[in-house]
Write a protein that holds these residues in place. Sequence first.
Motif, PDB file in Angstrom:
ATOM      1  N   THR A  27      20.154   6.017  26.517  1.00 41.84           N
ATOM      2  CA  THR A  27      21.021   4.966  25.995  1.00 41.84           C
ATOM      3  C   THR A  27      22.434   5.250  26.485  1.00 41.84           C
ATOM      4  O   THR A  27      22.833   6.411  26.530  1.00 41.84           O
ATOM      5  N   CYS A  29      25.933   6.340  26.359  1.00 37.41           N
ATOM      6  CA  CYS A  29      26.471   7.195  25.293  1.00 37.41           C
ATOM      7  C   CYS A  29      27.496   6.456  24.436  1.00 37.41           C
ATOM      8  O   CYS A  29      27.636   6.759  23.247  1.00 37.41           O
ATOM      9  N   ALA A  32      25.522   4.815  21.702  1.00 41.96           N
ATOM     10  CA  ALA A  32      25.042   5.801  20.736  1.00 41.96           C
ATOM     11  C   ALA A  32      26.197   6.285  19.856  1.00 41.96           C
ATOM     12  O   ALA A  32      26.022   6.490  18.650  1.00 41.96           O
ATOM     13  N   ASP A  73      23.692  11.811  24.303  1.00 42.72           N
ATOM     14  CA  ASP A  73      22.751  11.160  23.384  1.00 42.72           C
ATOM     15  C   ASP A  73      22.001  12.190  22.546  1.00 42.72           C
ATOM     16  O   ASP A  73      21.715  11.955  21.370  1.00 42.72           O
TER      17      ASP A  73
END
Length: 85
Positions: A27, A29, A32, A73
């Motif tokens: 994902t 960052c 996240a 992540d």
Amino acid sequence: MKKLIIALALGTIAITNPIASAFAAPTPCEDALKALRATEATAKLNDADKAKVSDLETKGIERCNADDDKRADDFFAQAMKVMGK
């Protein structure tokens, strides 16, 4: 016939490899981090857990700034786990 088999094999590799890579991609960052901060804003944590989350967030931001999304992540996921998410 051999050329056809080789072409089919290479075509299969060319199609499945990008698909597999897409599922393994981390994902971004930044996304996240947004999720982590939103969860952190509503979490009720004791002082020890707050310190753990803060430390993991700092490490994650450092990795994010270094364009190491996978490790960032991982740190953010560890912080989420501390918060019970």
